[in-house]
Write a protein that holds these residues in place. Structure first.
Motif, mmCIF file in Angstrom:
data_model
loop_
_atom_site.group_PDB
_atom_site.id
_atom_site.type_symbol
_atom_site.label_atom_id
_atom_site.label_comp_id
_atom_site.label_asym_id
_atom_site.label_seq_id
_atom_site.Cartn_x
_atom_site.Cartn_y
_atom_site.Cartn_z
ATOM 1 N N UNK A 1 39.672 74.549 10.585
ATOM 2 C CA UNK A 1 40.875 73.728 10.541
ATOM 3 C C UNK A 1 41.867 74.092 11.628
ATOM 4 N N UNK A 2 41.426 74.897 12.626
ATOM 5 C CA UNK A 2 42.307 75.280 13.726
ATOM 6 C C UNK A 2 41.889 74.587 15.007
ATOM 7 N N UNK A 3 42.871 74.461 15.918
ATOM 8 C CA UNK A 3 42.511 73.930 17.230
ATOM 9 C C UNK A 3 42.879 74.928 18.311
ATOM 10 N N UNK A 4 42.144 74.853 19.412
ATOM 11 C CA UNK A 4 42.228 75.838 20.495
ATOM 12 C C UNK A 4 42.331 75.148 21.840
ATOM 13 N N UNK A 5 42.816 75.929 22.843
ATOM 14 C CA UNK A 5 42.573 75.516 24.217
ATOM 15 C C UNK A 5 41.070 75.624 24.418
ATOM 16 N N UNK A 6 40.525 74.732 25.225
ATOM 17 C CA UNK A 6 39.066 74.707 25.365
ATOM 18 C C UNK A 6 38.523 75.995 25.981
ATOM 19 N N UNK A 7 39.397 76.797 26.635
ATOM 20 C CA UNK A 7 38.914 78.046 27.225
ATOM 21 C C UNK A 7 39.302 79.267 26.378
ATOM 22 N N UNK A 8 39.680 79.044 25.115
ATOM 23 C CA UNK A 8 40.055 80.149 24.230
ATOM 24 C C UNK A 8 38.912 81.163 24.121
ATOM 25 N N UNK B 1 29.186 73.551 20.088
ATOM 26 C CA UNK B 1 28.693 73.521 18.713
ATOM 27 C C UNK B 1 29.196 72.277 17.992
ATOM 28 N N UNK B 2 28.445 71.857 16.990
ATOM 29 C CA UNK B 2 28.737 70.589 16.301
ATOM 30 C C UNK B 2 30.093 70.579 15.612
ATOM 31 N N UNK B 3 30.603 71.763 15.198
ATOM 32 C CA UNK B 3 31.870 71.781 14.464
ATOM 33 C C UNK B 3 33.101 71.787 15.363
ATOM 34 N N UNK B 4 32.921 71.714 16.693
ATOM 35 C CA UNK B 4 34.068 71.584 17.592
ATOM 36 C C UNK B 4 34.233 70.142 18.038
ATOM 37 N N UNK B 5 35.443 69.625 17.820
ATOM 38 C CA UNK B 5 35.738 68.245 18.201
ATOM 39 C C UNK B 5 36.728 68.267 19.367
ATOM 40 N N UNK B 6 36.392 67.624 20.491
ATOM 41 C CA UNK B 6 37.308 67.618 21.634
ATOM 42 C C UNK B 6 38.520 66.723 21.418
ATOM 43 N N UNK B 7 39.666 67.183 21.877
ATOM 44 C CA UNK B 7 40.910 66.399 21.830
ATOM 45 C C UNK B 7 41.577 66.434 23.187
ATOM 46 N N UNK B 8 42.243 65.344 23.519
ATOM 47 C CA UNK B 8 42.950 65.280 24.796
ATOM 48 C C UNK B 8 44.398 65.740 24.660
ATOM 49 N N UNK B 9 44.961 65.682 23.456
ATOM 50 C CA UNK B 9 46.368 66.053 23.311
ATOM 51 C C UNK B 9 46.602 66.923 22.079
#
Ligand SMILES: [Zn+2]
Length: 73
Positions: free
Chosen positions: A33-40, A48-56
């Motif tokens: 339920x957390x979100x990260x910078x893509x380079x975290x 992996x399937x449980x990561x969903x990309x976001x633009x904002x």
């Protein structure tokens, strides 16, 4: 032979330059339920399937995700 080497270096430089712009800025973890910078650094398998990309950032929060405490997005 030297020309091939220079072309090879140019290709790598292009790859390094282009890759970050193609990646999404944020990745939301549907399991935690957390979100990260893509380079975290906590993200070992960004594809992996449980990561969903976001633009904002706003979109992550609107979907109920909480900012990661390590990368502080
Ligand atoms: Zn993070």
């Amino acid at each position: 032979m030297k020309k091939v080497f220079v072309a090879f270096l140019a290709l790598i430089a292009l790859f390094v330059f282009v890759t970050p712009t193609l990646a999404s800025t944020y990745l939301a973890n549907t399991k935690s339920g957390k979100f990260h910078f893509s380079d975290c650094r906590t993200i070992k398998h960004p594809n992996a399937a449980h990561f969903v990309p976001y633009e904002s950032r706003d979109a992550c929060i609107a979907d109920g995700y909480v900012p990661c405490g390590v990368c502080n997005p």
